[in-house]
Design a protein around this motif. Structure first.
Motif, short mmCIF file in Angstrom:
data_model
loop_
_atom_site.label_atom_id
_atom_site.label_comp_id
_atom_site.label_asym_id
_atom_site.label_seq_id
_atom_site.Cartn_x
_atom_site.Cartn_y
_atom_site.Cartn_z
N ALA A 144 131.69 9.60 37.83
CA ALA A 144 133.47 9.68 37.78
C ALA A 144 134.08 8.95 38.60
N GLN A 190 129.59 14.22 33.50
CA GLN A 190 130.31 13.45 34.82
C GLN A 190 129.68 13.99 35.85
N THR A 228 130.11 3.66 34.89
CA THR A 228 131.78 4.27 34.68
C THR A 228 132.66 3.48 33.80
#
Lengths: 552, 552
Positions: free
Chosen positions: B215, B191, B38
């Motif tokens: 995400a 995502q 991420t």
């Protein structure tokens, strides 16, 4: 009031799921995961299909789930009867044998080219009932609305042990049929050429598939989009030159669909020669929505074509496509990804022009490929051969067809129909009344099977000239413009010399000389390839034509 | 000639693939299979995206790849600038921030509801250029033709370690965006809310996906299709009664799309009461193409609805859908399968009727939701709000709109527009000239942003009555019919009593009393549910409204 209404609600909300589970239980003893042994196919169909079921059978104008259709023709008609068959294209003998045996009763379809005579006969004999004849995409659309199936029978190249599918270059209808079924508790049965450990790529996830079975033979597929340049005539070359100058150049047509046929094959083979000489490369014909036509190879090799999205593939084109990933849509494994729904969407909404040949046209420019005694259907042409009123983006060509300055009126897609004024055998192609009217009446159809409606046609091109129908005002002027290019057919004989002269003066009709096309130049020497050998040479040996096209 | 042309061919046919491989190399050091950490997202975007790229960002009227759009807004504009953004719906502030920062320059889109004022402002300031405004499906179609992307940024619920995706109930645009990219050597970045070991089901195969990244927060989603029955007015109920009697019953409308809005919510809530009393259950409104509207629950529970296919899902409806698989399209895991392309196909080609509310209509029945200063766009309505000329199958409703016995003329889809003659605030809804004309001119659009063209509208319904526009002959009669139901708006004031009486006599205009609709009956007591609590009760507690709709 609420409680009163609630009494009427269904007693179960999981009937479809329960029904599917029950049927699947009956075949579990033969299954290894999703894999059914080939020799149990007929027995399995007898357990999975129930009388009066709605069945989708994958059979389009190219690939065929023929192992499954042959197996379906072997089930016991006492057990399984009166099925409602949904099929894109009635193409194979056994598609109709199941009606003769009473296994199926009703059919909804889109096209019946090779079997169209027999369809008409069985209908007359009361052996077969027709729900409706559709375009491809509206038939798929109904799978999601009012023709929700119970069982679907499709085909793929390969499956793995989890039921993941590799549909290969000829994806066509498979994804939409499987999606409609898998997500509404229908049973998804797939014949594959081979069950393997590892797929080249996954096209359809195994969690959408119930049963895979290795077929006795690879699924059938036809090279429907191959046109041997040897058969292109001088008249077709003349028509092609007029299209390039009088339509593509004039309206700046950058994206388009070409129908199947020698007229459009001629255009494709004129781009690298005639089009090049006119300096049009990079200005027209950059993006295509079509199957990989072998006759497009010279234009691709000459740098005309930026992209091609396809409904399906074409036999013999696999290695050429693999070597041209900038042009074609290909997967990680290198082979073509086609998709009929998405390519029809592209051909409907994203392109400037649709062009196709037709067999018969009436004085109002309605046209049809239906001829006496045959129920051929529509296929995909009507979806692309009309102006989509839901389009909102503009392009130079689309705006160029706007004839009224009113800002609340839109542009228009080009819908071009080509035909010779007389067909082979001397029959006029322009007629007072389409054969389709009589065929429709005889078949009890609520409306005649018109392929492309006159109101949707923007241009008609014959060997005589171009009628710019979109520029006409009112039906009478449209008829006069059409008559002006209809030669000495019954429609053409209505043309009056002074009216035609006036239409030419106003740019509503153009003869070759009006747009700088020289009739004498229209010879086969103008084609970039004049034979299948030439196409192979252009491809650097990558194109491998099927045996029936090899004469050298 | 052949060899001469061949010289001009491109030096490489694998530019897109080579380019993609080069960019992917630059992020390999961070990757574990297809999984990107991420905290490397912004850096990865700076390596994967190049200035002037064509980028698709998933952002429609519901779900949003908002982690990726927020990350894109953080890239270095000196490095990445002048992107060409393709986005269904400009919905979030950062969608425009990237223009203000110079990261993006040009946009092609379909809808800009919440950001429509700002879009107009940025356009005027020269910060943003508009390619075109589309309907959803034509925008997707162009991804396959002349808007082929370099990188796509989409969202899903879950991914596994191989990059297989579970898109969950809100599938919407994801499959078509990923397909267009994955098969033309664009980079697919997804995502996900969570990376898991085993997915509930696979919606998109891992071999179509390049990068998945967890995400920071679950993707944003809005409950756009929820209408609180509390706000339905008596006038909307009157309009709904007229639609049921004067349109659905009269034409036998069995399959349809309902737009978002209180007008159609009222119709849905009148079916189990008013519709039931008329004996219409099982005769009309059986198949729907729409998002799972909570206001449809009472009709479903009362046995009216046979099937619903959906563009996307609706917040709070998941458990209810799960419990009603006979009605909704669901996967093996039990959750909804939606698909915007396929539902738009269903809504275009397979249904009898489209009905939607509009804000403004001119005297020719052109309508628009664009109002001064706002560039709202189109969304999906125009694709369903027109008569698809590629349709060839008939239904009772479609045939009932055929006004000419000529067998070479087709039937017609119902396109119904509802509006009150005066909007809130006393502004007339019927106007001489649509605001869209001025907005289009100011924005430099080649044609005005008309939502539904007058020529495509078959019926207009106001609180005054129904204008059966499809039955009118010629533009003058159409104008008179529309004026007859336009109340005391500028358009309505043109109506003449004797002409209106004649139109009523001929069945071209109907007032409530002409079709047996009693104005006094049009009160909220006629609604099957009058509050969100009622809807929850109808669902047996399965429907769980979002907090903002919970007032109890």
């Amino acid at each position: 009031m609420m409680s009163e209404q609630r009494l009427q609600r269904a007693s179960s909300w999981t009937r479809r799921r329960d029904e599917k589970e029950g049927r699947m239980q009956a075949v579990m003893r033969w299954m290894s995961g999703p894999v059914l042994p080939t020799d149990k196919t007929v027995e399995a169909l007898e357990a999975l299909v129930v009388a009066e079921d709605r069945i989708v059978l994958e059979g389009d104008n190219q690939k065929q789930a023929d192992f499954l259709s042959r197996s379906l023709a072997k089930v016991n008609p006492k057990k399984i009867h009166d099925l409602h068959l949904i099929i894109s294209s009635i193409s194979r003998p056994e598609h109709l044998t199941i009606f003769e045996l009473g296994i199926a009763k009703k059919v909804d379809f889109a096209f019946a080219g090779p079997q169209s005579l027999r369809v008409a006969q069985l209908l007359e004999d009361g052996v077969l009932e027709i729900g409706a004849i559709h375009t491809y995409v509206e038939l798929y659309a109904r799978l999601l609305v009012d023709l929700i199936p119970n069982v679907v029978l499709v085909c793929a190249e390969q499956a793995d042990q989890e039921g993941n599918l590799f549909t290969g270059p000829n994806t066509e209808d498979t994804p939409v049929i499987v999606e409609a079924a898998a997500f509404h508790n229908a049973i998804v049965i797939v014949q594959v050429n081979k069950i393997v450990d590892t797929l080249p790529r996954v096209d359809i996830p195994g969690s959408w598939v119930d049963i895979v079975v290795e077929a006795d033979n690879p699924y059938a597929v036809e090279p429907l989009f191959t046109r041997d340049p040897r058969h292109i005539t001088d008249l077709q070359i003349l028509t092609g030159m007029m299209v390039i100058r009088g339509i593509y150049e004039r309206h700046q047509v950058q994206s388009l669909n070409h129908g199947i046929g020698f007229d459009t094959a001629a255009i494709e083979l004129l781009l690298p020669t005639y089009g090049e000489a006119l300096g049009l490369r990079g200005k027209i014909c950059k993006h295509f929505a079509l199957n990989p036509h072998p006759t497009l190879i010279p234009a691709i090799e000459s740098g005309w074509v930026e992209s091609v999205h396809s409904f399906g593939s074409e036999v013999g084109m696999d290695e050429y496509i693999r070597a041209r990933p900038d042009i074609f849509f290909t997967g990680r494994d290198g082979s073509l990804r086609s998709n009929r729904v998405l390519c029809q969407l592209a051909g409907q909404y994203a392109v400037d022009a649709f062009i196709g040949a037709t067999l018969q046209m009436d004085g109002d420019a309605n046209s049809s490929t239906v001829t006496t005694g045959r129920l051929a259907g529509f296929g995909g042409a009507p979806n692309m051969g009309h102006d989509p009123h839901g389009r909102r983006h503009s392009s130079p060509a689309w705006l160029d067809l706007k004839t009224n300055a009113d800002p609340t009126l839109p542009g228009r897609k080009l819908v071009v129909q080509t035909l010779e004024t007389f067909a082979k055998g001397g029959e006029p192609a322009f007629v007072e009344t389409l054969d389709a009217v009589e065929v429709g009446k005889k078949a009890g159809m609520p409306i005649a099977p018109i392929m492309i409606y006159g109101q949707d046609v923007s241009h008609v091109v014959t060997e005589e000239g171009i009628a710019y129908l979109y520029r006409t005002e009112g039906i009478e002027e449209r008829r006069r413009a059409l008559a002006a290019v209809a030669g000495i057919s019954p429609v053409g004989l209505k043309a009056k010399a002074n009216e035609t002269a006036e239409l030419r003066r106003r740019g509503i009709v153009a003869f070759p000389e009006d747009i700088g096309v020289q009739r004498l130049q229209a010879t086969r020497s103008l084609l970039a390839a004049r034979s299948m050998e030439d196409l192979v040479a252009w491809s650097g040996g990558l194109y491998q034509p099927p045996a029936k096209f090899r004469s050298w």
